[in-house]
Design a protein around this motif. Structure first.
Motif, short mmCIF file in Angstrom:
data_model
loop_
_atom_site.label_atom_id
_atom_site.label_comp_id
_atom_site.label_asym_id
_atom_site.label_seq_id
_atom_site.Cartn_x
_atom_site.Cartn_y
_atom_site.Cartn_z
N SER A 91 0.66 -1.15 -0.02
CA SER A 91 0.00 0.09 -0.09
C SER A 91 0.95 1.38 0.02
CB SER A 91 -1.13 -0.04 1.17
OG SER A 91 -0.33 0.12 2.47
N SER A 92 0.31 2.66 -0.42
CA SER A 92 0.96 3.72 -0.35
C SER A 92 0.02 5.06 0.09
CB SER A 92 1.35 3.91 -1.65
OG SER A 92 2.16 3.02 -2.41
N SER A 93 0.74 5.79 0.74
CA SER A 93 0.16 7.06 1.26
C SER A 93 -0.15 7.88 0.12
CB SER A 93 1.05 7.86 2.20
OG SER A 93 2.13 8.28 1.45
N ALA A 94 -0.81 8.82 -0.04
CA ALA A 94 -1.14 9.82 -1.09
C ALA A 94 0.25 10.59 -1.48
CB ALA A 94 -2.21 11.12 -0.37
N ARG A 95 0.33 11.05 -2.43
CA ARG A 95 1.51 11.80 -2.95
C ARG A 95 1.40 13.13 -2.41
NH1 ARG A 95 3.01 14.20 -8.16
NH2 ARG A 95 5.32 14.03 -8.57
N ASN A 96 2.35 13.46 -1.49
CA ASN A 96 2.24 14.78 -0.74
C ASN A 96 3.40 15.73 -1.23
OD1 ASN A 96 0.20 13.85 1.58
ND2 ASN A 96 1.86 12.20 1.94
N LEU A 97 2.74 17.03 -1.24
CA LEU A 97 3.64 18.08 -1.49
C LEU A 97 4.54 18.18 -0.26
CD1 LEU A 97 4.86 20.23 -3.12
CD2 LEU A 97 3.01 21.78 -2.27
N ILE A 98 5.60 18.44 -0.23
CA ILE A 98 6.67 18.34 0.83
C ILE A 98 7.47 19.81 0.77
CG2 ILE A 98 8.59 17.14 -0.07
CD1 ILE A 98 8.92 15.96 3.11
N THR A 99 7.63 20.61 1.88
CA THR A 99 8.30 21.79 1.97
C THR A 99 9.69 21.32 2.89
OG1 THR A 99 6.44 23.10 1.81
CG2 THR A 99 8.38 24.19 2.73
N ILE A 100 10.78 21.71 2.36
CA ILE A 100 12.08 21.46 3.21
C ILE A 100 12.63 22.74 3.43
CG2 ILE A 100 14.27 20.33 2.90
CD1 ILE A 100 13.18 18.39 0.91
N LYS A 101 12.92 22.75 4.69
CA LYS A 101 13.57 24.14 5.21
C LYS A 101 14.61 23.47 6.25
CE LYS A 101 10.05 27.64 4.41
NZ LYS A 101 8.93 28.24 4.65
N GLY A 102 15.80 23.83 6.19
CA GLY A 102 16.87 23.73 6.99
C GLY A 102 16.93 22.30 7.37
N SER A 103 16.80 21.81 8.57
CA SER A 103 16.79 20.40 8.91
C SER A 103 15.54 19.74 9.19
CB SER A 103 17.60 20.18 10.13
OG SER A 103 17.21 20.88 11.13
N SER A 104 14.31 20.21 8.51
CA SER A 104 12.98 20.07 8.81
C SER A 104 12.32 19.95 7.33
CB SER A 104 12.34 20.74 9.93
OG SER A 104 11.88 22.07 9.42
#
Length: 148
Positions: A91-104
């Motif tokens: 199974s898979s999760s939804a395809r999510n937009l991810i925001t990467i800033k610094g170390s998070s």
């Protein structure tokens, strides 16, 4: 004896600095593109007081992956899971937009906003740091992933 102690301390400091510089070089060189790839879940550790312990993984959990994909300037990711008696249910999760800033990084998971800290270990390994309940206690957890 003092010289030996001094030399050990200097060696330790230099070793830590070289690892820190490697991580900074990876981050500065690749930025968000560092994650673009498929990553396999390889381990989980947790804090028990001051001691780091390895959490025993189920065979299916060892097949979990994260897939980071880049479209234009956006990064998307999908969690892939295995379950069932012989890990045959995928199974898979939804395809999510991810925001990467610094170390998070942050993303929406259904209607919840998730914020996760990460640590780049090397060119081919990183970990996600978070808190959860293990054995009835809230504890710090580190999930480690390896580039595939």
């Amino acid at each position: 004896m003092k010289r030996l102690f001094f030399l050990l301390c200097c060696s330790f400091i230099l070793n830590c600095q070289s690892q820190s510089q490697t991580v900074k070089a990876i981050d500065a060189e690749n930025g968000k593109d560092y994650f673009v790839e498929k990553w396999k879940f390889i381990g989980e550790t947790y804090k028990d007081g001051e001691v780091d312990k390895v959490y025993p993984l189920h065979e299916c959990t060892k097949q979990n992956t994260l897939l980071f994909e880049k479209e234009r300037e956006d990064i998307f990711f999908t969690k892939n899971f295995a379950s069932g008696k012989n890990c045959e249910v995928k199974s898979s999760s939804a395809r999510n937009l991810i925001t990467i800033k610094g170390s998070s990084f942050s993303y929406m998971d259904a209607d919840l906003k998730e914020n996760k800290q990460f640590k780049i270990i090397s060119k081919n390994k990183f970990s996600i740091l978070y808190s959860d309940i293990i054995y009835g206690k809230v504890t710090d957890i580190e999930d480690t992933y390896e580039r595939q």
